[in-house]
Design an enzyme around this catalytic site. Structure first.
Site, PDB file in Angstrom:
ATOM      1  N   ASP A 295      -7.353  21.020   4.551  1.00 59.67           N
ATOM      2  CA  ASP A 295      -6.287  20.619   5.461  1.00 59.67           C
ATOM      3  C   ASP A 295      -5.125  20.101   4.617  1.00 59.67           C
ATOM      4  O   ASP A 295      -5.317  19.579   3.524  1.00 59.67           O
ATOM      5  CB  ASP A 295      -6.787  19.512   6.396  1.00 59.67           C
TER       6      ASP A 295
ATOM      7  N   THR B 162       1.461  19.883   1.603  1.00 62.51           N
ATOM      8  CA  THR B 162       1.463  19.800   0.142  1.00 62.51           C
ATOM      9  C   THR B 162       2.441  20.807  -0.446  1.00 62.51           C
ATOM     10  O   THR B 162       3.201  20.482  -1.369  1.00 62.51           O
ATOM     11  CB  THR B 162       0.042  20.041  -0.408  1.00 62.51           C
TER      12      THR B 162
ATOM     13  N   ASN C 161      -2.463  21.912   3.401  1.00 63.40           N
ATOM     14  CA  ASN C 161      -1.872  22.831   2.439  1.00 63.40           C
ATOM     15  C   ASN C 161      -0.386  23.058   2.691  1.00 63.40           C
ATOM     16  O   ASN C 161       0.393  23.114   1.741  1.00 63.40           O
ATOM     17  CB  ASN C 161      -2.624  24.167   2.458  1.00 63.40           C
ATOM     18  N   GLY C 162      -0.001  23.143   3.944  1.00 58.12           N
ATOM     19  CA  GLY C 162       1.417  23.325   4.265  1.00 58.12           C
ATOM     20  C   GLY C 162       2.241  22.117   3.855  1.00 58.12           C
ATOM     21  O   GLY C 162       3.305  22.243   3.245  1.00 58.12           O
TER      22      GLY C 162
ATOM     23  N   HIS D  76      -4.279  27.973  -1.339  1.00 55.77           N
ATOM     24  CA  HIS D  76      -4.856  27.186  -0.248  1.00 55.77           C
ATOM     25  C   HIS D  76      -5.970  26.279  -0.779  1.00 55.77           C
ATOM     26  O   HIS D  76      -7.136  26.402  -0.390  1.00 55.77           O
ATOM     27  CB  HIS D  76      -5.397  28.139   0.819  1.00 55.77           C
TER      28      HIS D  76
END
Length: 126
Positions: free
Chosen positions: A68, A73, A70-71, A64
Protein backbone atom coordinates in the site's frame (compact mmCIF):
# COMPACT_ATOMS: atom_id res chain seq x y z
CA UNK A 1 -2.96 -0.83 6.18
CA UNK A 2 -1.62 -3.67 8.23
CA UNK A 3 0.89 -2.20 10.72
CA UNK A 4 3.17 -5.21 10.14
CA UNK A 5 3.44 -4.25 6.45
CA UNK A 6 3.86 -0.48 6.83
CA UNK A 7 7.29 0.70 5.75
CA UNK A 8 8.38 -2.73 4.43
CA UNK A 9 8.89 -4.04 0.98
CA UNK A 10 6.07 -6.36 0.06
CA UNK A 11 6.53 -10.02 0.89
CA UNK A 12 4.18 -11.34 -1.75
CA UNK A 13 3.60 -10.88 -5.46
CA UNK A 14 1.03 -8.36 -6.60
CA UNK A 15 -0.77 -7.22 -9.73
CA UNK A 16 -1.50 -3.58 -10.50
CA UNK A 17 -5.12 -3.31 -11.50
CA UNK A 18 -5.54 -1.83 -14.98
CA UNK A 19 -1.81 -2.05 -15.77
CA UNK A 20 -0.37 -3.92 -18.72
CA UNK A 21 2.72 -4.96 -16.80
CA UNK A 22 3.38 -7.10 -13.76
CA UNK A 23 5.67 -5.87 -10.98
CA UNK A 24 8.78 -7.92 -10.31
CA UNK A 25 8.66 -10.92 -8.01
CA UNK A 26 8.92 -9.88 -4.37
CA UNK A 27 12.09 -11.93 -3.82
CA UNK A 28 13.92 -9.68 -6.31
CA UNK A 29 12.90 -6.34 -4.77
CA UNK A 30 16.20 -5.56 -2.98
CA UNK A 31 18.10 -5.65 -6.29
CA UNK A 32 15.36 -4.17 -8.46
CA UNK A 33 14.62 -1.18 -6.22
CA UNK A 34 18.23 0.06 -6.53
CA UNK A 35 17.98 0.38 -10.33
CA UNK A 36 15.77 3.50 -10.52
CA UNK A 37 18.03 5.40 -8.14
CA UNK A 38 21.17 4.43 -10.07
CA UNK A 39 19.54 5.54 -13.33
CA UNK A 40 18.37 8.78 -11.74
CA UNK A 41 21.96 9.75 -10.95
CA UNK A 42 23.37 8.53 -14.27
CA UNK A 43 20.81 10.46 -16.33
CA UNK A 44 21.63 13.80 -14.70
CA UNK A 45 23.71 15.25 -17.54
CA UNK A 46 21.46 14.08 -20.37
CA UNK A 47 17.88 14.74 -19.23
CA UNK A 48 15.89 17.78 -18.16
CA UNK A 49 15.12 17.63 -14.42
CA UNK A 50 11.41 17.18 -15.16
CA UNK A 51 12.13 14.17 -17.37
CA UNK A 52 14.42 12.64 -14.76
CA UNK A 53 11.85 13.06 -12.00
CA UNK A 54 9.09 11.61 -14.19
CA UNK A 55 11.22 8.59 -15.09
CA UNK A 56 12.04 7.99 -11.42
CA UNK A 57 8.33 8.10 -10.58
CA UNK A 58 7.40 5.76 -13.44
CA UNK A 59 10.13 3.24 -12.67
CA UNK A 60 9.24 3.09 -8.98
CA UNK A 61 5.52 2.78 -9.75
CA UNK A 62 6.26 -0.17 -12.04
CA UNK A 63 8.23 -1.92 -9.31
CA UNK A 64 5.38 -1.43 -6.84
CA UNK A 65 7.59 -2.20 -3.84
CA UNK A 66 4.89 -1.90 -1.15
CA UNK A 67 1.49 -3.46 -0.57
CA UNK A 68 0.00 0.00 0.00
CA UNK A 69 1.16 3.56 -0.55
CA UNK A 70 3.01 3.10 -3.85
CA UNK A 71 1.24 6.03 -5.49
CA UNK A 72 1.94 8.35 -2.57
CA UNK A 73 5.55 7.24 -2.42
CA UNK A 74 5.96 7.74 -6.17
CA UNK A 75 4.52 11.25 -6.00
CA UNK A 76 6.86 12.10 -3.13
CA UNK A 77 9.83 10.87 -5.17
CA UNK A 78 8.68 12.97 -8.12
CA UNK A 79 8.35 16.08 -5.95
CA UNK A 80 11.65 15.42 -4.16
CA UNK A 81 13.44 15.06 -7.49
CA UNK A 82 12.06 18.40 -8.67
CA UNK A 83 12.81 20.18 -5.39
CA UNK A 84 16.36 18.85 -5.51
CA UNK A 85 16.75 20.56 -8.89
CA UNK A 86 15.54 23.91 -7.55
CA UNK A 87 11.83 23.71 -8.37
CA UNK A 88 9.49 25.16 -5.75
CA UNK A 89 8.09 22.80 -3.14
CA UNK A 90 4.68 21.39 -4.01
CA UNK A 91 1.57 23.15 -2.83
CA UNK A 92 -0.36 21.24 -0.20
CA UNK A 93 -3.97 22.32 -0.41
CA UNK A 94 -6.59 21.52 2.19
CA UNK A 95 -9.54 19.52 0.92
CA UNK A 96 -11.95 22.40 1.55
CA UNK A 97 -9.86 24.67 -0.70
CA UNK A 98 -9.27 22.32 -3.63
CA UNK A 99 -12.22 23.46 -5.75
CA UNK A 100 -11.09 27.07 -5.53
CA UNK A 101 -7.58 26.04 -6.55
CA UNK A 102 -8.74 23.98 -9.50
CA UNK A 103 -10.99 26.74 -10.80
CA UNK A 104 -9.15 30.09 -10.66
CA UNK A 105 -11.60 32.92 -10.23
CA UNK A 106 -14.32 30.66 -8.85
CA UNK A 107 -15.18 29.97 -5.27
CA UNK A 108 -12.72 31.81 -3.03
CA UNK A 109 -10.33 33.88 -5.19
CA UNK A 110 -8.07 34.64 -2.23
CA UNK A 111 -7.35 30.91 -1.93
CA UNK A 112 -6.69 30.36 -5.65
CA UNK A 113 -4.51 33.49 -5.71
CA UNK A 114 -2.41 32.17 -2.83
CA UNK A 115 -2.11 28.80 -4.53
CA UNK A 116 -1.00 30.29 -7.84
CA UNK A 117 1.41 32.85 -6.41
CA UNK A 118 2.58 30.93 -3.36
CA UNK A 119 1.73 33.93 -1.14
CA UNK A 120 1.29 33.13 2.53
CA UNK A 121 -2.17 32.88 3.99
CA UNK A 122 -3.38 36.07 5.69
CA UNK A 123 -3.36 36.10 9.48
CA UNK A 124 -6.68 35.27 11.06
CA UNK A 125 -8.28 38.16 12.90
CA UNK A 126 -8.46 37.52 16.61
Amino acid sequence: MDPDEAGRHRRENVAISGAGTTPPDHVHLPEVIAEPMACYGAEAPSLHPMGRACRLHTRCAGIHPFLDGNGRTGRLLLKFGLMREGFSPPAIVETADRLACQTPGAGRPEISGRWITGAPAPSAAV
